[in-house]
Design an enzyme around this catalytic site. Structure first.
Site, PDB file in Angstrom:
ATOM      1  N   TYR A 248       0.838  -1.203   0.000  1.00  0.00           N
ATOM      2  CA  TYR A 248       0.000   0.000   0.000  1.00  0.00           C
ATOM      3  C   TYR A 248       0.871   1.250   0.000  1.00  0.00           C
ATOM      4  O   TYR A 248       0.616   2.208  -0.747  1.00  0.00           O
ATOM      5  CB  TYR A 248      -0.906  -0.020   1.223  1.00  0.00           C
ATOM      6  CG  TYR A 248      -1.793   1.192   1.374  1.00  0.00           C
ATOM      7  CD1 TYR A 248      -3.003   1.286   0.674  1.00  0.00           C
ATOM      8  CD2 TYR A 248      -1.445   2.247   2.216  1.00  0.00           C
ATOM      9  CE1 TYR A 248      -3.830   2.389   0.811  1.00  0.00           C
ATOM     10  CE2 TYR A 248      -2.260   3.363   2.355  1.00  0.00           C
ATOM     11  CZ  TYR A 248      -3.454   3.420   1.651  1.00  0.00           C
ATOM     12  OH  TYR A 248      -4.267   4.521   1.791  1.00  0.00           O
TER      13      TYR A 248
ATOM     14  N   LYS B 199     -15.713  -2.616  19.108  1.00  0.00           N
ATOM     15  CA  LYS B 199     -15.476  -3.574  20.190  1.00  0.00           C
ATOM     16  C   LYS B 199     -16.099  -3.095  21.495  1.00  0.00           C
ATOM     17  O   LYS B 199     -16.659  -3.892  22.252  1.00  0.00           O
ATOM     18  CB  LYS B 199     -13.973  -3.799  20.379  1.00  0.00           C
ATOM     19  CG  LYS B 199     -13.314  -4.577  19.263  1.00  0.00           C
ATOM     20  CD  LYS B 199     -11.932  -5.053  19.659  1.00  0.00           C
ATOM     21  CE  LYS B 199     -12.017  -6.211  20.623  1.00  0.00           C
ATOM     22  NZ  LYS B 199     -10.684  -6.749  20.947  1.00  0.00           N
TER      23      LYS B 199
END
Length: 322
Positions: free
Chosen positions: A144, A195
């Site tokens: 990337y 989360k």
């Protein structure tokens, strides 16, 4: 490619359905749009930008005069570690197609989006715009990172050979509404918000996968959107510009997690799991170039931005990317 005075701008935003694209769309719709501007926000449904023919079809249809180029294959630490080659190939194809079509169709200005992960892993701090190519990036996301670096190389090439006004911005870690909240594939902050939401819903512990020490310069997407629009309209350099809060506003993963706990009103146990990889420990960036241009710009306070992001995720849980 000089801009014609009084002409209408057709501004094409690739990756327009993502985190930053949605923020730009919101800022534009809330009063930033000018009478001589038409804004077009693309999503992946509008064409496969890794495919040259499909990219040309997008240009034929919309005939942009200006482009904000956000489209990319993106992912969090663990996805990058697993698919570095895919990140390299897909992003190189996307970027080359967009920039070459922009040249062929006479686009007056392109502003592409880079990332601070493109900077060398071994470097001095703070990093600035002159240091992009001074050494290899962190091994965890080299595919990337190198693909994004090549945008800077191409921008210079198109300018020197064809006189194109192609430039780029380098934001630090962006977060906000419409982020990717996937716990495994997304970036750290939205993953932690997700989360914490699940831990609160399930009455379980909130486990933070990263050590407490790594530091982040966190930039809310609506602030970045305002700066992107300024770069498109006013910034005249080919050299990229870092868009970031100041070094003094850097926060640790521990501080970010604690802010999420507070904003989500989470009362359960918080565990810092030190068994997972931390990726790049530090990448503090200087925003001194930005401050010279925009000394009066005020970033949204971190805790306010975290609260707005948590509230958006809770309110839009059913439609959020996760």
């Amino acid at each position: 490619m000089a801009e014609k005075e009084g002409s209408t701008r057709r501004i094409l935003v690739t990756g327009g359905s993502g985190l930053v694209g949605k923020a730009i769309e919101r800022i534009v719709n809330e009063g930033e749009k000018r009478p001589d501007e038409t804004w077009i926000f693309l999503s992946s449904r509008d064409g496969d930008l890794t495919n040259t023919a499909e990219t040309k079809a997008v240009f034929e249809k919309h005939r942009p005069t200006h482009i904000i180029h956000l489209a990319a294959m993106v992912g969090g630490l663990f996805r990058n570690l697993k698919y570095n080659l895919d990140f390299w190939r897909n992003n190189v194809h996307i970027n080359d197609n967009i920039l070459h079509c922009a040249y062929e169709y006479g686009v007056q200005k392109v502003v592409s989006c880079l990332s601070t992960c493109i900077f060398p892993d071994k470097t001095s701090y703070p990093i600035d715009e002159t240091m992009i190519h001074n050494g290899p990036p962190h091994h965890s996301n080299f595919g990337y990172s190198y693909a994004k670096r090549m945008i800077d190389v191409q921008n210079r090439g198109y300018h020197e050979q064809h006189g194109c006004m192609f430039t780029a911005v380098i934001p630090t870690n962006v977060f906000g509404p419409f982020d990717n909240y996937n716990i495994e594939d997304g970036h750290v902050l939205p993953g932690l918000i997700h989360k914490a939401y699940l831990a609160k819903s399930n009455g379980s512990a909130f486990s933070v996968f990263f050590l407490a020490e790594p530091m982040e310069q966190l930039l809310v997407s609506l602030d970045l959107a305002q700066l992107f629009i300024w770069v498109l309209r006013e910034y005249k350099e080919i050299d990229p510009i870092i868009l970031s809060v100041g070094e003094e506003d850097e926060v640790s993963i521990k501080e970010a997690a604690e802010s999420i706990v507070e904003c989500m009103d989470f009362k359960g146990e918080v565990i810092f799991d030190t068994s997972k990889s931390d990726g790049q420990f530090k990448k503090t960036a200087s925003n001194s170039k930005l401050k010279k241009y925009l000394p009066e710009f005020r970033f949204t306070p971190f805790k306010q931005a975290i609260k707005e992001s948590c509230d958006w995720f809770v309110a839009n849980y059913d439609i959020a990317r996760k």
